[in-house]
Motif scaffolding. Structure first.
Motif, PDB file in Angstrom:
ATOM      1  N   THR A  70      28.778  42.800  55.821  1.00 57.58           N
ATOM      2  CA  THR A  70      28.674  41.348  55.657  1.00 57.58           C
ATOM      3  C   THR A  70      29.950  40.639  56.100  1.00 57.58           C
ATOM      4  OG1 THR A  70      27.266  41.785  53.755  1.00 57.58           O
ATOM      5  CG2 THR A  70      28.027  39.532  54.038  1.00 57.58           C
ATOM      6  N   SER A  71      31.074  41.229  55.773  1.00 58.97           N
ATOM      7  CA  SER A  71      32.346  40.575  56.072  1.00 58.97           C
ATOM      8  C   SER A  71      32.827  40.828  57.493  1.00 58.97           C
ATOM      9  CB  SER A  71      33.419  41.031  55.082  1.00 58.97           C
ATOM     10  OG  SER A  71      33.053  40.677  53.770  1.00 58.97           O
ATOM     11  N   THR A  72      32.071  41.566  58.256  1.00 61.34           N
ATOM     12  CA  THR A  72      32.410  41.757  59.667  1.00 61.34           C
ATOM     13  C   THR A  72      31.551  40.818  60.497  1.00 61.34           C
ATOM     14  OG1 THR A  72      32.974  44.084  59.332  1.00 61.34           O
ATOM     15  CG2 THR A  72      32.461  43.391  61.578  1.00 61.34           C
ATOM     16  N   SER A  73      32.187  39.872  61.154  1.00 59.97           N
ATOM     17  CA  SER A  73      31.414  38.911  61.940  1.00 59.97           C
ATOM     18  C   SER A  73      31.239  39.427  63.369  1.00 59.97           C
ATOM     19  CB  SER A  73      32.117  37.559  61.970  1.00 59.97           C
ATOM     20  OG  SER A  73      33.257  37.623  62.788  1.00 59.97           O
ATOM     21  N   VAL A  74      30.240  38.872  64.020  1.00 61.37           N
ATOM     22  CA  VAL A  74      30.012  39.230  65.421  1.00 61.37           C
ATOM     23  C   VAL A  74      31.238  38.890  66.256  1.00 61.37           C
ATOM     24  CG1 VAL A  74      28.578  38.763  67.435  1.00 61.37           C
ATOM     25  CG2 VAL A  74      27.527  38.965  65.189  1.00 61.37           C
ATOM     26  N   ASP A  75      31.883  37.776  65.935  1.00 66.83           N
ATOM     27  CA  ASP A  75      33.091  37.399  66.677  1.00 66.83           C
ATOM     28  C   ASP A  75      34.193  38.446  66.500  1.00 66.83           C
ATOM     29  OD1 ASP A  75      32.283  35.013  67.920  1.00 66.83           O
ATOM     30  OD2 ASP A  75      32.481  33.917  66.058  1.00 66.83           O
ATOM     31  N   GLY A 125      25.975  41.508  45.420  1.00 67.64           N
ATOM     32  CA  GLY A 125      27.369  41.676  45.783  1.00 67.64           C
ATOM     33  C   GLY A 125      28.136  40.364  45.660  1.00 67.64           C
ATOM     34  N   PHE A 126      29.436  40.456  45.693  1.00 67.02           N
ATOM     35  CA  PHE A 126      30.278  39.283  45.512  1.00 67.02           C
ATOM     36  C   PHE A 126      30.256  38.383  46.740  1.00 67.02           C
ATOM     37  CE2 PHE A 126      34.465  37.187  45.812  1.00 67.02           C
ATOM     38  CZ  PHE A 126      34.433  36.450  44.636  1.00 67.02           C
ATOM     39  N   THR A 127      30.460  38.975  47.897  1.00 72.53           N
ATOM     40  CA  THR A 127      30.529  38.188  49.130  1.00 72.53           C
ATOM     41  C   THR A 127      29.224  37.446  49.391  1.00 72.53           C
ATOM     42  OG1 THR A 127      31.987  39.901  50.003  1.00 72.53           O
ATOM     43  CG2 THR A 127      31.131  38.309  51.570  1.00 72.53           C
ATOM     44  N   SER A 128      28.124  38.109  49.105  1.00 70.88           N
ATOM     45  CA  SER A 128      26.826  37.503  49.411  1.00 70.88           C
ATOM     46  C   SER A 128      26.335  36.564  48.313  1.00 70.88           C
ATOM     47  CB  SER A 128      25.780  38.586  49.658  1.00 70.88           C
ATOM     48  OG  SER A 128      26.147  39.381  50.756  1.00 70.88           O
ATOM     49  N   THR A 129      27.104  36.409  47.276  1.00 69.27           N
ATOM     50  CA  THR A 129      26.755  35.441  46.245  1.00 69.27           C
ATOM     51  C   THR A 129      27.581  34.178  46.463  1.00 69.27           C
ATOM     52  OG1 THR A 129      26.256  37.167  44.624  1.00 69.27           O
ATOM     53  CG2 THR A 129      26.723  34.968  43.771  1.00 69.27           C
ATOM     54  N   SER A 130      26.921  33.072  46.769  1.00 72.88           N
ATOM     55  CA  SER A 130      27.662  31.841  47.030  1.00 72.88           C
ATOM     56  C   SER A 130      27.835  31.045  45.740  1.00 72.88           C
ATOM     57  CB  SER A 130      26.924  30.999  48.065  1.00 72.88           C
ATOM     58  OG  SER A 130      25.762  30.445  47.478  1.00 72.88           O
ATOM     59  N   VAL A 131      28.800  30.183  45.771  1.00 74.04           N
ATOM     60  CA  VAL A 131      29.031  29.311  44.620  1.00 74.04           C
ATOM     61  C   VAL A 131      27.776  28.475  44.346  1.00 74.04           C
ATOM     62  CG1 VAL A 131      30.427  27.401  43.755  1.00 74.04           C
ATOM     63  CG2 VAL A 131      31.510  29.257  45.012  1.00 74.04           C
ATOM     64  N   ASP A 132      27.126  28.049  45.401  1.00 76.23           N
ATOM     65  CA  ASP A 132      25.896  27.271  45.218  1.00 76.23           C
ATOM     66  C   ASP A 132      24.817  28.088  44.508  1.00 76.23           C
ATOM     67  OD1 ASP A 132      26.616  24.774  46.306  1.00 76.23           O
ATOM     68  OD2 ASP A 132      26.433  25.562  48.332  1.00 76.23           O
ATOM     69  N   ARG A 159      17.838  49.709  39.540  1.00 85.90           N
ATOM     70  CA  ARG A 159      18.137  48.987  40.778  1.00 85.90           C
ATOM     71  C   ARG A 159      19.588  48.553  40.837  1.00 85.90           C
ATOM     72  NH1 ARG A 159      13.043  46.831  43.213  1.00 85.90           N
ATOM     73  NH2 ARG A 159      14.302  45.439  44.445  1.00 85.90           N
ATOM     74  N   ARG A 160      20.028  47.898  39.812  1.00 87.47           N
ATOM     75  CA  ARG A 160      21.408  47.430  39.841  1.00 87.47           C
ATOM     76  C   ARG A 160      22.333  48.589  39.504  1.00 87.47           C
ATOM     77  NH1 ARG A 160      19.843  42.417  36.865  1.00 87.47           N
ATOM     78  NH2 ARG A 160      21.206  43.075  35.193  1.00 87.47           N
ATOM     79  N   GLY A 161      23.375  48.680  40.273  1.00 92.01           N
ATOM     80  CA  GLY A 161      24.280  49.798  40.068  1.00 92.01           C
ATOM     81  C   GLY A 161      25.349  49.495  39.044  1.00 92.01           C
ATOM     82  N   SER A 162      26.207  50.452  38.890  1.00 95.36           N
ATOM     83  CA  SER A 162      27.384  50.219  38.072  1.00 95.36           C
ATOM     84  C   SER A 162      28.100  48.997  38.629  1.00 95.36           C
ATOM     85  CB  SER A 162      28.316  51.417  38.169  1.00 95.36           C
ATOM     86  OG  SER A 162      29.645  50.999  38.024  1.00 95.36           O
ATOM     87  N   PRO A 163      28.378  48.025  37.786  1.00 96.95           N
ATOM     88  CA  PRO A 163      29.051  46.827  38.291  1.00 96.95           C
ATOM     89  C   PRO A 163      30.422  47.136  38.884  1.00 96.95           C
ATOM     90  CG  PRO A 163      28.933  46.831  35.891  1.00 96.95           C
ATOM     91  CD  PRO A 163      28.108  47.967  36.367  1.00 96.95           C
ATOM     92  N   PHE A 164      31.034  48.198  38.426  1.00 94.22           N
ATOM     93  CA  PHE A 164      32.357  48.515  38.977  1.00 94.22           C
ATOM     94  C   PHE A 164      32.218  49.204  40.333  1.00 94.22           C
ATOM     95  CE2 PHE A 164      32.457  49.542  34.298  1.00 94.22           C
ATOM     96  CZ  PHE A 164      32.602  48.219  33.939  1.00 94.22           C
ATOM     97  N   GLY A 165      31.322  50.153  40.388  1.00 95.75           N
ATOM     98  CA  GLY A 165      31.120  50.882  41.639  1.00 95.75           C
ATOM     99  C   GLY A 165      30.738  49.946  42.762  1.00 95.75           C
ATOM    100  N   ASN A 166      29.845  49.010  42.457  1.00 92.67           N
ATOM    101  CA  ASN A 166      29.435  48.019  43.445  1.00 92.67           C
ATOM    102  C   ASN A 166      30.626  47.272  44.004  1.00 92.67           C
ATOM    103  OD1 ASN A 166      26.780  48.486  43.374  1.00 92.67           O
ATOM    104  ND2 ASN A 166      26.214  46.628  42.274  1.00 92.67           N
ATOM    105  N   LEU A 167      31.374  46.660  43.083  1.00 94.80           N
ATOM    106  CA  LEU A 167      32.504  45.854  43.517  1.00 94.80           C
ATOM    107  C   LEU A 167      33.548  46.720  44.199  1.00 94.80           C
ATOM    108  CD1 LEU A 167      32.936  43.398  40.523  1.00 94.80           C
ATOM    109  CD2 LEU A 167      32.115  42.894  42.815  1.00 94.80           C
ATOM    110  N   ALA A 168      33.721  47.929  43.694  1.00 95.60           N
ATOM    111  CA  ALA A 168      34.709  48.823  44.292  1.00 95.60           C
ATOM    112  C   ALA A 168      34.382  49.075  45.751  1.00 95.60           C
ATOM    113  CB  ALA A 168      34.754  50.144  43.523  1.00 95.60           C
TER     114      ALA A 168
END
Lengths: 207, 207
Positions: A24-29, B22-29, B101-110
């Motif tokens: 996810t954090s790797t962009s095409v650019d 995941g963290f990156t794919s979760t937006s503030v919105d 389905r949901r994994g260990s919250p630490f393993g995921n973030l790690a």
DNA sequence: CGATATTAGGACCGTATGGTCCTATGCGCA
DNA sequence: TGCGCATAGGACCATACGGTCCTAATATCG
């Protein structure tokens, strides 16, 4: 430079970036910069989408792993259980090549995308299955040396889980000795399944 | 609704989303929608940044895990090695709550952030360390029942790695029995460290 | 009552994203 | 010579992101 050379170049750059920062954090650019392409259209000339790029990177990572890791499991001249130990050593060696920073390419993608992206989940599942099946074959081959009640399916999963978990912890702690310790323990766990009297010299090597 | 109620509400919504995508794919919105806030400024009234939100979510996940999982390791009335087995059961139970389905919250973030984000890496490392130290204390307590050469640091890491790897594989295969099998094997591995003659009834339970 | 903090809601900004389209230049090959 | 493909490079688009700012309504409490 031929079509497939360029593709390889792009795939290599993408593999590095993805293993460092995730898909996810790797962009095409980023990939374009890494592979020194002239622009977006140049990239999309070779790959129809970022997703497809990801799939191909995963495939290549597995092929690389199959050649440099899994191949050991099939060496015909070595005792099967010895081969299993050598394979575990190889996983440690592969990890230490990147200074223990980059994790298993499968474990990374699995954690990042298993829940979020079904296409990747299925492909990663297939990777783990191919990996597990290689270990199962080896355990079948080693059957005469193992206890009768050894469950090859379960043991193969345990080996993979322990290695993946070890790689994860190693990355978090930035300490390769974590992986080394777990690898050693894993060998002892495998040795526990060896029939009394069989492969004694192997057993002694691990103490 | 008080300040901390609102914060809790936001943290709960964020925890669910982050463990799912995941963290990156979760937006503030997304978090705002999930917590039914009126707008961005409402969110930023409670948290100064998305990063800080992530840190607090991680802390809460660990506290929850400490209460519902790690607490078992300290139960004073139960035999320490028995407690370790109960703890492993608890990890399986926690995982099955989310249908595997949901994994260990630490393993995921790690896996997602260990290489990419130093702030998270350090915090996740601390989580693993606190977890490992609980297991080390237990192993110290169980010392009379264990072989003299048991390395508590190494064994505690092995247990965590096996569980994290198992959770990861379980998510990928969408099959809780993977985790159950690995948990059973892990118990057998631990039993391997038990001194001959000690805790015989425990040993027999696992066969 | 009035003052103060929480809630609500929207406009807005700079930046980055995946992806498309268009044009122009080289280069080998029939 | 000319056709076709790889290369090059830029303009552009809709969308999404994290984050700021501003205003108005609502509660709470002295």
């Amino acid at each position: 430079m031929t079509m497939s050379d360029r593709r390889t170049q792009i795939l290599d750059a993408a593999a590095t970036l993805i293993s460092e920062r995730g898909f996810t954090s790797t962009s095409v650019d980023d990939v374009i910069k890494g592979a020194k392409l002239s622009g977006k259209s140049h990239f999309y000339h070779y790959f129809k989408s970022k997703e497809e790029l990801g799939y191909e990177v995963l495939n290549r990572q597995f092929e690389r792993f199959a050649e440099r890791g899994l191949a050991i499991l099939r060496e015909p001249m070595i005792d099967p259980l010895e081969r299993l130990n050598l394979f575990i050593d190889a996983v440690v060696a592969l990890q230490s090549e990147s200074g223990g920073r980059r994790g298993s390419p499968f474990g990374n993608l699995a954690a990042e995308l298993a829940d979020a992206h079904e296409g990747f989940r299925v492909r990663i599942e297939a990777v783990f299955e191919r990996w597990a099946s290689q270990i199962r074959s080896l355990l079948w081959e080693a059957r005469p040396q193992l206890h009768d009640d050894v469950d090859a399916v379960r043991l193969s999963r345990f080996i993979i889980a322990a290695l993946e978990g070890a790689v994860l912890m190693t990355r978090v702690k930035r300490d390769l000795s974590v992986l080394e310790g777990i690898a050693a323990d894993l060998k002892r766990f495998i040795a526990m399944h060896v029939r009394d009297g069989a492969a004694i010299q192997l057993h002694r090597n691990l103490e």
